[in-house]
Design a protein around this motif. Sequence first.
Motif, PDB file in Angstrom:
ATOM      1  N   MET A  31       0.809  -1.223   0.000  1.00 19.93           N
ATOM      2  CA  MET A  31       0.000   0.000   0.000  1.00 19.93           C
ATOM      3  C   MET A  31       0.841   1.270   0.000  1.00 19.93           C
ATOM      4  O   MET A  31       0.379   2.327  -0.392  1.00 19.93           O
ATOM      5  N   SER A  32       2.114   1.134   0.423  1.00 22.68           N
ATOM      6  CA  SER A  32       2.941   2.347   0.480  1.00 22.68           C
ATOM      7  C   SER A  32       3.207   2.906  -0.914  1.00 22.68           C
ATOM      8  O   SER A  32       3.580   4.070  -1.060  1.00 22.68           O
ATOM      9  N   LEU A  33       3.021   2.103  -1.924  1.00 21.40           N
ATOM     10  CA  LEU A  33       3.278   2.571  -3.290  1.00 21.40           C
ATOM     11  C   LEU A  33       2.138   3.424  -3.825  1.00 21.40           C
ATOM     12  O   LEU A  33       2.252   4.063  -4.865  1.00 21.40           O
ATOM     13  N   GLN A  34       1.043   3.391  -3.099  1.00 21.20           N
ATOM     14  CA  GLN A  34      -0.167   4.107  -3.490  1.00 21.20           C
ATOM     15  C   GLN A  34       0.116   5.589  -3.752  1.00 21.20           C
ATOM     16  O   GLN A  34      -0.477   6.195  -4.641  1.00 21.20           O
ATOM     17  N   ASP A  35       1.082   6.141  -2.989  1.00 19.69           N
ATOM     18  CA  ASP A  35       1.351   7.580  -3.071  1.00 19.69           C
ATOM     19  C   ASP A  35       1.852   8.024  -4.436  1.00 19.69           C
ATOM     20  O   ASP A  35       1.797   9.202  -4.769  1.00 19.69           O
ATOM     21  N   TYR A  36       2.367   7.109  -5.214  1.00 15.84           N
ATOM     22  CA  TYR A  36       2.879   7.488  -6.531  1.00 15.84           C
ATOM     23  C   TYR A  36       1.754   7.688  -7.542  1.00 15.84           C
ATOM     24  O   TYR A  36       1.988   8.094  -8.659  1.00 15.84           O
ATOM     25  N   PHE A  37       0.536   7.346  -7.160  1.00 10.15           N
ATOM     26  CA  PHE A  37      -0.573   7.367  -8.119  1.00 10.15           C
ATOM     27  C   PHE A  37      -1.693   8.285  -7.666  1.00 10.15           C
ATOM     28  O   PHE A  37      -1.936   8.431  -6.469  1.00 10.15           O
ATOM     29  N   GLU A  38      -2.352   8.870  -8.654  1.00  9.08           N
ATOM     30  CA  GLU A  38      -3.504   9.705  -8.324  1.00  9.08           C
ATOM     31  C   GLU A  38      -4.700   8.823  -7.995  1.00  9.08           C
ATOM     32  O   GLU A  38      -5.532   9.163  -7.169  1.00  9.08           O
ATOM     33  N   THR A  39      -4.804   7.711  -8.676  1.00 10.65           N
ATOM     34  CA  THR A  39      -5.985   6.882  -8.552  1.00 10.65           C
ATOM     35  C   THR A  39      -5.622   5.521  -7.998  1.00 10.65           C
ATOM     36  O   THR A  39      -4.641   4.919  -8.435  1.00 10.65           O
ATOM     37  N   SER A  40      -6.419   5.055  -7.052  1.00  8.80           N
ATOM     38  CA  SER A  40      -6.223   3.698  -6.549  1.00  8.80           C
ATOM     39  C   SER A  40      -7.546   2.954  -6.633  1.00  8.80           C
ATOM     40  O   SER A  40      -8.607   3.541  -6.446  1.00  8.80           O
ATOM     41  N   ILE A  41      -7.447   1.673  -6.919  1.00  3.90           N
ATOM     42  CA  ILE A  41      -8.655   0.860  -6.952  1.00  3.90           C
ATOM     43  C   ILE A  41      -8.417  -0.381  -6.113  1.00  3.90           C
ATOM     44  O   ILE A  41      -7.369  -1.029  -6.248  1.00  3.90           O
ATOM     45  N   ALA A  42      -9.392  -0.720  -5.278  1.00  2.07           N
ATOM     46  CA  ALA A  42      -9.304  -1.962  -4.522  1.00  2.07           C
ATOM     47  C   ALA A  42      -9.908  -3.077  -5.360  1.00  2.07           C
ATOM     48  O   ALA A  42     -11.012  -2.941  -5.873  1.00  2.07           O
ATOM     49  N   MET A  43      -9.173  -4.129  -5.488  1.00  2.00           N
ATOM     50  CA  MET A  43      -9.617  -5.238  -6.315  1.00  2.00           C
ATOM     51  C   MET A  43     -10.987  -5.785  -5.900  1.00  2.00           C
ATOM     52  O   MET A  43     -11.835  -6.030  -6.756  1.00  2.00           O
ATOM     53  N   PRO A  44     -11.215  -5.963  -4.598  1.00  2.06           N
ATOM     54  CA  PRO A  44     -12.525  -6.509  -4.202  1.00  2.06           C
ATOM     55  C   PRO A  44     -13.680  -5.616  -4.662  1.00  2.06           C
ATOM     56  O   PRO A  44     -14.720  -6.110  -5.079  1.00  2.06           O
ATOM     57  N   LEU A  45     -13.465  -4.318  -4.579  1.00  4.92           N
ATOM     58  CA  LEU A  45     -14.525  -3.407  -4.995  1.00  4.92           C
ATOM     59  C   LEU A  45     -14.799  -3.545  -6.487  1.00  4.92           C
ATOM     60  O   LEU A  45     -15.938  -3.563  -6.929  1.00  4.92           O
ATOM     61  N   LEU A  46     -13.702  -3.676  -7.245  1.00  2.57           N
ATOM     62  CA  LEU A  46     -13.819  -3.792  -8.700  1.00  2.57           C
ATOM     63  C   LEU A  46     -14.619  -5.032  -9.080  1.00  2.57           C
ATOM     64  O   LEU A  46     -15.455  -5.012  -9.971  1.00  2.57           O
ATOM     65  N   SER A  47     -14.336  -6.101  -8.347  1.00  2.00           N
ATOM     66  CA  SER A  47     -14.982  -7.353  -8.739  1.00  2.00           C
ATOM     67  C   SER A  47     -16.405  -7.473  -8.200  1.00  2.00           C
ATOM     68  O   SER A  47     -17.184  -8.257  -8.722  1.00  2.00           O
ATOM     69  N   GLN A  48     -16.729  -6.677  -7.140  1.00  4.94           N
ATOM     70  CA  GLN A  48     -18.085  -6.799  -6.615  1.00  4.94           C
ATOM     71  C   GLN A  48     -19.013  -5.745  -7.175  1.00  4.94           C
ATOM     72  O   GLN A  48     -20.148  -6.011  -7.555  1.00  4.94           O
ATOM     73  N   SER A  49     -18.532  -4.519  -7.226  1.00  6.95           N
ATOM     74  CA  SER A  49     -19.398  -3.391  -7.539  1.00  6.95           C
ATOM     75  C   SER A  49     -19.902  -3.480  -8.966  1.00  6.95           C
ATOM     76  O   SER A  49     -19.332  -4.147  -9.817  1.00  6.95           O
ATOM     77  N   SER A  50     -20.959  -2.778  -9.204  1.00  8.66           N
ATOM     78  CA  SER A  50     -21.479  -2.726 -10.557  1.00  8.66           C
ATOM     79  C   SER A  50     -20.983  -1.471 -11.249  1.00  8.66           C
ATOM     80  O   SER A  50     -21.208  -1.254 -12.414  1.00  8.66           O
ATOM     81  N   SER A  51     -20.268  -0.634 -10.510  1.00  8.14           N
ATOM     82  CA  SER A  51     -19.748   0.580 -11.149  1.00  8.14           C
ATOM     83  C   SER A  51     -18.299   0.789 -10.762  1.00  8.14           C
ATOM     84  O   SER A  51     -17.912   0.582  -9.618  1.00  8.14           O
ATOM     85  N   SER A  52     -17.500   1.201 -11.682  1.00  5.91           N
ATOM     86  CA  SER A  52     -16.090   1.412 -11.424  1.00  5.91           C
ATOM     87  C   SER A  52     -15.866   2.572 -10.463  1.00  5.91           C
ATOM     88  O   SER A  52     -14.881   2.603  -9.748  1.00  5.91           O
ATOM     89  N   GLN A  53     -16.775   3.506 -10.459  1.00  2.48           N
ATOM     90  CA  GLN A  53     -16.579   4.708  -9.659  1.00  2.48           C
ATOM     91  C   GLN A  53     -16.423   4.374  -8.184  1.00  2.48           C
ATOM     92  O   GLN A  53     -15.672   5.014  -7.473  1.00  2.48           O
ATOM     93  N   GLU A  54     -17.125   3.334  -7.730  1.00  2.00           N
ATOM     94  CA  GLU A  54     -17.051   2.981  -6.318  1.00  2.00           C
ATOM     95  C   GLU A  54     -15.675   2.468  -5.955  1.00  2.00           C
ATOM     96  O   GLU A  54     -15.270   2.537  -4.807  1.00  2.00           O
ATOM     97  N   GLY A  55     -14.968   1.935  -6.906  1.00  2.00           N
ATOM     98  CA  GLY A  55     -13.644   1.400  -6.642  1.00  2.00           C
ATOM     99  C   GLY A  55     -12.595   2.495  -6.564  1.00  2.00           C
ATOM    100  O   GLY A  55     -11.505   2.287  -6.055  1.00  2.00           O
ATOM    101  N   LEU A  56     -12.916   3.659  -7.070  1.00  2.00           N
ATOM    102  CA  LEU A  56     -11.923   4.728  -7.082  1.00  2.00           C
ATOM    103  C   LEU A  56     -11.860   5.406  -5.733  1.00  2.00           C
ATOM    104  O   LEU A  56     -12.852   5.571  -5.057  1.00  2.00           O
ATOM    105  N   LYS A  57     -10.697   5.829  -5.381  1.00  4.22           N
ATOM    106  CA  LYS A  57     -10.515   6.496  -4.099  1.00  4.22           C
ATOM    107  C   LYS A  57     -10.857   7.974  -4.239  1.00  4.22           C
ATOM    108  O   LYS A  57     -10.471   8.590  -5.207  1.00  4.22           O
TER     109      LYS A  57
END
Lengths: 413, 243
Positions: free
Chosen positions: B217-243
């Motif tokens: 998770m410490s690498l997260q800082d290099y990116f503007e956008t993070s997505i959690a895999m579980p959210l991506l695979s469960q949610s019906s919308s990508s927006q919920e996975g975005l931080k």
Amino acid sequence: MTLFSLAWHSLGSRRKSVVLTFFSLLISISVLLSVEHLRLQAKESFNRTVSGVDIIVGAPSGQLNLLLYSVFRMGTPTNSIKYSSYQTLKNHSLVEWAVPISLGDSHHGFRVLGTSQEYFQYFKYADKKGLVFEQGQAFTGMFDTVIGSDVAKQLGYKLGDKIVIAHGIAATSFTHHDNAPFTITGILKPTGTPVDKTVHTSLAGIEAVHLSPRQLRNILEGNTKEEIAPRQVTAVMLGLKSRLATFKLQRDINNTNSDKLMAILPGVAMTELWQLMGTVENLLRVIGFLVLISSLFGLSTMLLASMDQRKGEIAVLRILGAGPRVIFSLVLLEALILVLLAIAAASGLISLTLYLSGDWLASHYGLFLSGHLFSTDIMLAMLVILGATIATAIVPAIEAYKSALHTVLSSKL
Amino acid sequence: MESTETNNAESQSTLAISLNNIEYKYKSKATSPDLTIPQWDLKRGQQVFLYGDSGSGKTTLLNLLAGVLTPSAGVIKIFDRAFSSLSARQRDKFRARHIGVVFQQFNLIPYLSVLKNIQLADYFASTKRKDIIDSAQALLSKLKMPASVLNKRASELSVGQQQRVAIARALINQPELLLVDEPTSALDASARDAFMKVLVETCAAANTTMVFVSHDMSLQDYFETSIAMPLLSQSSSSQEGLK
Ligand SMILES: Nc1ncnc2c1ncn2[C@@H]1O[C@H](COP(=O)(O)OP(=O)(O)OP(=O)(O)O)[C@@H](O)[C@H]1O
Ligand SMILES: [Mg+2]
């Protein structure tokens, strides 16, 4: 970067097993190609030895035996025929020419052939090629001699040199007739047949070698005026006026009462020789092919065994966009590169061996082998080898294909 | 869900990745899929950090995006091209030309030189570029590697160097999409930071779309956008996975 260069480096990365496989291929391909080359060359070399001779007449023995000693100068003649038989044959109405030959003596390991001057006119080899003098001309006197090109080359003889002929055929004869010197009057051009290894003299010269020292001295000192009349010859080569008469004449000769004679047709005898050798020939070919197949299995095993360690390599290639077919070709290519290298090395090896042993084979077995390996048949054999390579390398190639198909890019290897 | 549907027409040209009702099963007879993604869009030029527990399907997703695996159901579009409409061969070619991939390790063919490894990417993309050595050198210097490294065998490099060469190779064909799977797990902390810096900078400069997978998770800082895999695979919308 190409697929070839990738295959090449990939082979290089497994140098030890690759080198071992290469040597096994080299040996088996050398065996196969040399069997094939020897087979073809032996046939050609034998077939070109005599041409334009319709009938050979000698003392009764086997027809192969007669063929071997009269044409190939191999083995020893068992019996002789009367000189008068030669004269009768020569004057026969169906016969155009008759050339007597008398064998049994040697000069430094080279066979000595007593004959008449007609020999140089009528004896033909290969495609009816006649004998040609490099220097000098046919013998005229009793102690004149004409030597083949190899005799001149190996013993360093020139026109006018005096040589001594020994009784018997071993390289070192017991009874050197030092007092019967012959003068070289002619040197023949190379023919690629046993003629190159032959010392030709007149029949009288041969007869003189066998006289007692006292008689010989008499002749050399010119004390006797009388010609030495040959009493016997080993064989007679006949050319007929019409080839249609061949079988009739053969029958007539075989039924001669005045002397025990046997007439053979060189072509028929040659065919018998090939039939005899055919079995051996095929056996050698089969063995050669089995050896090849076994080394090709070795190649496949080597490639197959490398598949495990190459899973990662295949995954990398897949990442870069190489399809399973590319991976398949890569493995096949590696096999082909190795086999092609082995073929090239084997060809070099065989050519070198032929070059180095050519003289020995010619003098010991009457085999005049060409060092030129790339005849159509040899090319065909090489194609068969490549075909067999593809057929056996297909197993590891398919394995690689499958592995590529199921490769999942994964961080865990 | 609604917003993505209405935007579809205009977003055509700006989407790098578009997933629709994706299912993937490693074993075709399995009852439940190993990975399910109802909907996910990623815009061109975006660089996302994708994280999730082990076994949550991150690597599987990257394989689908790279066209190595094909979904059991659903449609994958990369730059508006539906992978399902391409043959396996076309997908391989597409990957060679448009997608760069970097993995945790073993990215290089060990017995080839660095240059040959990079040239291999050029070969499979059949671009046959004449300036390949210059570009490779330029890329390597951007990645803070000396030019002398080009002629070294890949197996002679340190792991950190190998990973940088892997990036150079992934970028040599100027891919529109870069897929990266835990590239730093074999690196120590300082090597990791240096690596991340050059990676993000190089991609940003080339405006390369990047999907970066890690559970660090410490690498997260290099990116503007993070997505959690579980959210991506469960949610019906990508927006919920975005931080
Ligand atoms: N080659 C494979 N064959 C069969 N099942 C697989 C294979 N690879 C992954 N799986 C299964 O698919 C699921 C997702 O795995 P995946 O490797 O995508 O997870 P991941 O998020 O990348 O995990 P990690 O963080 O450990 O790398 C897991 O349940 C795993 O068991
Ligand atoms: Mg993973």
